[in-house]
Design an enzyme around this catalytic site. Structure first.
Site, PDB file in Angstrom:
ATOM      1  N   LYS A   1     -12.753   0.247  11.660  1.00 50.89           N
ATOM      2  CA  LYS A   1     -11.433   0.635  12.169  1.00 50.89           C
ATOM      3  C   LYS A   1     -11.470   0.821  13.690  1.00 50.89           C
ATOM      4  CE  LYS A   1      -8.092   1.270  10.361  1.00 50.89           C
ATOM      5  NZ  LYS A   1      -6.962   0.307  10.170  1.00 50.89           N
TER       6      LYS A   1
ATOM      7  N   TRP B   1      -6.019  11.762   5.972  1.00 52.63           N
ATOM      8  CA  TRP B   1      -5.811  12.447   4.698  1.00 52.63           C
ATOM      9  C   TRP B   1      -4.425  12.128   4.105  1.00 52.63           C
ATOM     10  CZ3 TRP B   1      -8.315  17.895   4.088  1.00 52.63           C
ATOM     11  CH2 TRP B   1      -9.620  17.885   4.597  1.00 52.63           C
TER      12      TRP B   1
ATOM     13  N   GLY C   1       0.822  -1.197   0.000  1.00 51.18           N
ATOM     14  CA  GLY C   1       0.000   0.000   0.000  1.00 51.18           C
ATOM     15  C   GLY C   1       0.859   1.251   0.000  1.00 51.18           C
TER      16      GLY C   1
ATOM     17  N   TYR D   1     -16.427   2.115   7.209  1.00 50.62           N
ATOM     18  CA  TYR D   1     -14.968   2.147   7.349  1.00 50.62           C
ATOM     19  C   TYR D   1     -14.565   2.563   8.752  1.00 50.62           C
ATOM     20  CZ  TYR D   1     -10.216   4.004   6.865  1.00 50.62           C
ATOM     21  OH  TYR D   1      -8.883   4.293   7.043  1.00 50.62           O
TER      22      TYR D   1
ATOM     23  N   ASP E   1      -8.868   8.995  11.313  1.00 52.93           N
ATOM     24  CA  ASP E   1      -9.723  10.044  11.855  1.00 52.93           C
ATOM     25  C   ASP E   1     -11.204   9.714  11.713  1.00 52.93           C
ATOM     26  OD1 ASP E   1      -9.349  10.229   9.053  1.00 52.93           O
ATOM     27  OD2 ASP E   1      -9.932  12.339   9.026  1.00 52.93           O
TER      28      ASP E   1
ATOM     29  N   ILE F   1      -4.127 -10.945   5.993  1.00 55.86           N
ATOM     30  CA  ILE F   1      -4.324 -10.953   7.447  1.00 55.86           C
ATOM     31  C   ILE F   1      -5.690 -11.521   7.845  1.00 55.86           C
ATOM     32  CG2 ILE F   1      -2.704  -9.054   7.789  1.00 55.86           C
ATOM     33  CD1 ILE F   1      -5.104  -7.255   8.419  1.00 55.86           C
TER      34      ILE F   1
END
Length: 310
Positions: free
Chosen positions: A145, A166, A18, A141, A118, A45
């Site tokens: 997380k 970001w 990534g 999402y 965030d 994973i």
């Protein structure tokens, strides 16, 4: 920094293909004695047995080379809008996969740094979020997380969550690359001006994470187990886009503002998600510089990749 000699480090970086994983691999090679950064094709994973075997192999290799192992987990389902339509896949990676990795690290007593976002906040704040502030994710999402954070912290005593935001860099798709492409395709570009955050370059973020890994290798563990790490300052996506145009020599006036309501997306975005660096600094870690300075350096170091030329 005053930590263990970085050459004593061994680093395992799941999610190594990534955009952050690639940057961690690139920068870690000069500061660690062993770096292994498998992508999802090498280490999925979601497969708990593969995760356990990978951590075992990594821990043994570190021991055989008299190195101090640390895992930096950059593996995640980060397609925010796609996650709304595939919540099971997002949970399998962001929750179950993170938990499997934490359990494997705990069993081998390997410290773990797990990357988060965030998006765990609801975005209604008006001042930077502290790690201890109440969470309230609004999108799949963010919910997955946050659940992953909780699993990681519960499964491993020496595990830390680092929230960032970001993110852009040389690898993968990101906002900066999109703005550069659109600058060459359109006369004007319309970008939302009512979502506020902190643009964060993978180069600075990777350096910060490597500094944290050095602390953990030296057993100078931060007392706070959830930390925030972004570039400094704040911007709207509109302001960020105009800065990108300026960096490539395009007229920033070609970027026009709009509201979130004008540009609906499948996943709701936080209206305000600036993250406070206070806990990061209190842990003895170097605060990241202002985002505008980082953006300028990103185009110096990663210009061809950001411009789509490499």
């Amino acid at each position: 920094m005053s930590t263990a000699d970085r050459g004593e480090l061994a680093l395992l970086v799941p999610g190594g293909r990534g955009q952050l994983g690639r940057e961690l691999q690139r920068r870690a090679k000069g500061v660690a004695g062993l770096v292994h950064a498998p992508g999802s094709a090498e280490l999925d994973i979601r497969d708990a047995q593969d995760v356990s075997d990978e951590v075992d192999s990594f821990a043994e290799a570190a021991r055989d080379n008299n190195l101090r192992p640390v895992v930096l987990n950059a593996a995640a389902h980060t397609a925010v809008d796609a996650a709304e339509g595939e919540p099971e896949l997002a949970a399998a990676i962001n929750v179950d996969g993170a938990a499997a990795l934490a359990r494997a690290c705990a069993r081998r007593r390997v410290p773990l740094v797990h990357l988060s976002t965030d998006y765990v906040f609801d975005g209604t704040a008006t001042v930077p979020y502290e790690p201890t502030d109440p969470t309230g994710p609004r999108a799949v999402y963010g919910r997955t997380k946050l659940a992953g954070e909780q699993e990681v912290l519960a499964a491993a005593e020496r595990a830390w969550v680092v929230r960032t935001a970001w993110v852009y860099g040389a690898g993968g798709a990101n906002f900066v690359k999109t703005m550069v492409r659109l600058a060459g395709e359109r006369d004007t570009v319309t970008v939302v001006d009512d979502q506020i955050g902190a643009p964060t370059w993978t180069g600075d973020l990777a350096d910060g994470l490597l500094e944290l890994a050095g602390l953990l290798a030296a057993r100078r563990d931060p007392a706070q187990r959830v930390l925030h790490c972004t570039n400094g300052g704040r911007a709207s996506w509109f302001e960020f886009a105009r800065a990108v145009f300026a960096e490539i020599g395009a007229d920033p006036e070609r970027v026009l503002p709009c509201t979130t309501a004008d540009f609906p997306r499948p996943a709701p975005r936080p209206g305000y998600s600036v993250l406070s660096p206070r806990a990061w600094a209190e842990a003895g870690l170097s605060p990241l510089r202002d985002w505008r300075s980082s953006l300028a350096d990103a185009f110096v170091q990663d210009g061809p990749a950001l411009r789509g030329e490499a």
